[in-house]
Write an enzyme that holds these catalytic residues in place. Structure first.
Site, PDB file in Angstrom:
ATOM      1  N   SER A 241      52.687   5.181  -9.109  1.00  0.00           N
ATOM      2  CA  SER A 241      52.862   5.086  -7.662  1.00  0.00           C
ATOM      3  C   SER A 241      53.903   4.022  -7.361  1.00  0.00           C
ATOM      4  O   SER A 241      54.491   3.432  -8.266  1.00  0.00           O
ATOM      5  CB  SER A 241      51.535   4.719  -6.982  1.00  0.00           C
ATOM      6  OG  SER A 241      51.147   3.398  -7.348  1.00  0.00           O
ATOM      7  N   LYS A 242      54.130   3.757  -6.084  1.00  0.00           N
ATOM      8  CA  LYS A 242      55.186   2.822  -5.677  1.00  0.00           C
ATOM      9  C   LYS A 242      54.995   1.428  -6.259  1.00  0.00           C
ATOM     10  O   LYS A 242      55.968   0.712  -6.486  1.00  0.00           O
ATOM     11  CB  LYS A 242      55.257   2.750  -4.158  1.00  0.00           C
ATOM     12  CG  LYS A 242      55.814   4.016  -3.512  1.00  0.00           C
ATOM     13  CD  LYS A 242      55.910   3.867  -2.006  1.00  0.00           C
ATOM     14  CE  LYS A 242      56.490   5.146  -1.384  1.00  0.00           C
ATOM     15  NZ  LYS A 242      56.569   5.041   0.080  1.00  0.00           N
ATOM     16  N   ARG A 243      53.744   1.058  -6.512  1.00  0.00           N
ATOM     17  CA  ARG A 243      53.515  -0.298  -7.025  1.00  0.00           C
ATOM     18  C   ARG A 243      54.070  -0.485  -8.439  1.00  0.00           C
ATOM     19  O   ARG A 243      54.222  -1.608  -8.907  1.00  0.00           O
ATOM     20  CB  ARG A 243      52.017  -0.629  -7.007  1.00  0.00           C
ATOM     21  CG  ARG A 243      51.196   0.143  -8.018  1.00  0.00           C
ATOM     22  CD  ARG A 243      49.727  -0.301  -7.996  1.00  0.00           C
ATOM     23  NE  ARG A 243      48.940   0.500  -8.916  1.00  0.00           N
ATOM     24  CZ  ARG A 243      48.391   1.662  -8.617  1.00  0.00           C
ATOM     25  NH1 ARG A 243      48.573   2.172  -7.414  1.00  0.00           N
ATOM     26  NH2 ARG A 243      47.684   2.337  -9.506  1.00  0.00           N
ATOM     27  N   HIS A 244      54.348   0.636  -9.126  1.00  0.00           N
ATOM     28  CA  HIS A 244      54.882   0.553 -10.482  1.00  0.00           C
ATOM     29  C   HIS A 244      56.411   0.481 -10.503  1.00  0.00           C
ATOM     30  O   HIS A 244      57.017   0.453 -11.566  1.00  0.00           O
ATOM     31  CB  HIS A 244      54.419   1.759 -11.308  1.00  0.00           C
ATOM     32  CG  HIS A 244      52.946   1.807 -11.510  1.00  0.00           C
ATOM     33  ND1 HIS A 244      52.144   2.763 -10.908  1.00  0.00           N
ATOM     34  CD2 HIS A 244      52.107   1.013 -12.216  1.00  0.00           C
ATOM     35  CE1 HIS A 244      50.886   2.555 -11.259  1.00  0.00           C
ATOM     36  NE2 HIS A 244      50.839   1.499 -12.046  1.00  0.00           N
TER      37      HIS A 244
END
Length: 469
Positions: A241-244
């Site tokens: 997801s975006k956090r990665h």
């Protein structure tokens, strides 16, 4: 394999080309290309509220950058709605489907009661076996007649046999009351009509296969081979997801990863061929097989990506690498190379691409070419240009004015010059790097001198000798 292999990639144009989607497209591309088959593209644009032309263009651009060429024109699923409706009506006429007049309120009342009584909330329509003579003149949906007994077995090339009890399958809607087809129908009809032999997609679609198989069997169509691949996870083991970090291919392109490295890394992400980590497109096409895909989610690792990309940059043809560098400058809005600088970078490329993993790293090593006189040293390089070092540069300049401008002569001259002053050339390298590039980390001093030429080298040394005066 006697039948021609046909695979497809079928993204929804509701955003960019996700890195997981790019890997799915890559697996389909490799499987088809390695077997002399066809790789098709279908844009699943039936969700008119979310599908946009801009998103379609972003998907096409992402595939083009990744080098995933498809056969024929892209197919619009929305434009095939009439064909989907035709198949639903064929199933209705053959008794494989039925008209259901139940309202949403009636369906919800059924589910609420089933929940209270502890029964399955799977809707069982009373219209399944109703006499057509009893049909009211009201709006209706067309539902498939799902099997009620036994089980459906998905023979999956990656997951193995997956068994789903038929009493867990509902009589899904095929055509809505306004005559529009549902996604499940559209996918099955399109895959059949496009001649798709292998459906290679994410395992989040695994349960869809059982429902789509009902349509194939009702129409007496041959089933494709299903291969549901695990999703990509981040380094923490959670769904990507975006956090990665970056998610879309365009972001990786703008970060400066070479497309060949991305293909290699994504192919290796969840698939293996022995111990091979670095391989060419030709090798990947030859080796890729569904048997090599693992059942567990793969973990995205930026360090491994950079390592693979570095190997591809080192192995790439210099002119091709320059072309990709210029593409990177364009997509990131940076200044284009002048013809002179492009020629110098091409000459220096064998030295620049050593240990460079991305195009920003390559540009950083090429800074001595991209900078203009007077060279402005960074803080670390400026520390190398103290008064003693500047004196050495002043002494060195006359010796270089009459030098033969080739590597052997320059190395001999520099070593003799250093020895005459009781030192070694290594002690002089720092000030020379600062003078020629304004950096403390650069390609070899001799490589830079040869690329810059005698006149520019001497001019930069003279400028540096005056630094701080």
């Amino acid at each position: 394999m006697s039948q021609k292999v046909v695979t497809r990639f079928a993204p929804s144009p509701t955003g960019y080309l996700h890195i997981g989607g790019a890997r799915t497209a890559l697996f389909n591309w490799l499987f088809a290309r390695g077997r002399g088959g066809e790789f098709l593209l279908r844009i699943e644009d039936t969700d008119r509220a979310r599908s946009t032309p801009e998103a379609t263009q972003a998907i096409l651009a992402g595939m083009e950058w990744m080098g995933l060429d498809h056969d024929g024109a892209a197919v619009s699923q929305f434009e095939r709605a009439a064909r989907h409706g035709e198949v639903a009506r064929q199933m209705l006429a053959a008794g494989q489907a039925y008209k259901c007049f139940a309202t949403q309120d009636e369906i919800q009342t059924f589910r609420d009661a089933a929940k209270v009584e502890g029964r399955s909330t799977l809707y069982r329509s009373p219209w399944r076996d109703a006499d057509p003579a009893d049909h009211p003149a009201l709006p209706y949906v067309i539902r498939i007649k799902a099997p009620r007994d036994g089980a459906t077995v998905i023979k999956d090339a990656v997951q193995g046999d997956v068994t789903i009890r038929n009493d867990q399958l509902d009589d899904m809607v095929l055509l809505r009351s306004d005559g529009t087809p549902v996604y499940m129908l559209a996918v099955a009809v399109d895959d059949h009509d496009m001649g798709v032999t292998h459906v290679i997609r994410g395992d989040d679609h695994l349960n869809n296969a059982a429902r789509q198989m009902m349509i194939y069997r009702a129409m007496d169509w041959p089933l494709p081979v299903y291969a549901h691949i695990p999703l990509i996870h981040g380094a923490d083991g959670k769904k990507l997801s975006k956090r990665h970090g970056a998610l879309g291919t365009q972001e990786y392109r703008q970060m400066g990863y070479p497309a060949a490295g991305m293909r290699n890394y994504l192919a290796r992400l969840g698939w293996s061929h022995g111990d091979a980590e670095f391989f060419t497109d030709a090798q990947a096409k030859e080796w890729f097989d569904l048997d090599g895909i693992g059942k567990s989610p793969a973990r995205f690792d930026f360090k491994k990506l950079e390592n693979i990309c570095g190997q591809h940059m080192a192995a790439m043809d210099d002119a091709a690498l320059l072309h990709e560098l210029e593409d990177f400058l364009d997509v990131t809005g940076r200044n284009r190379l002048t013809p002179d600088r492009a020629a110098m970078i091409l000459e220096a490329m064998p030295h620049l691409k050593e240990r460079a993993r991305t195009f920003p790293e390559l540009l950083d090593k090429a800074q001595f070419i991209l900078t203009s006189r007077p060279v402005e040293p960074d803080e670390k390089a400026a520390a190398q240009l103290d008064s003693a070092s500047r004196g050495i540069l002043r002494e060195l300049t006359p010796h270089l004015q009459n030098a033969n401008w080739n590597r052997a002569s320059l190395e001999a001259l520099m070593n003799d010059f250093a020895e005459a002053r009781g030192t070694k050339f290594g002690k002089m390298a720092g000030p020379l790097r600062a003078a020629l590039a304004g950096r403390s980390t650069t390609p070899s001093v001799f490589d830079m001198m040869l690329v810059l030429g005698q006149a520019e080298t001497l001019a930069r040394l003279e400028d540096a000798a005056q630094f701080g005066d």
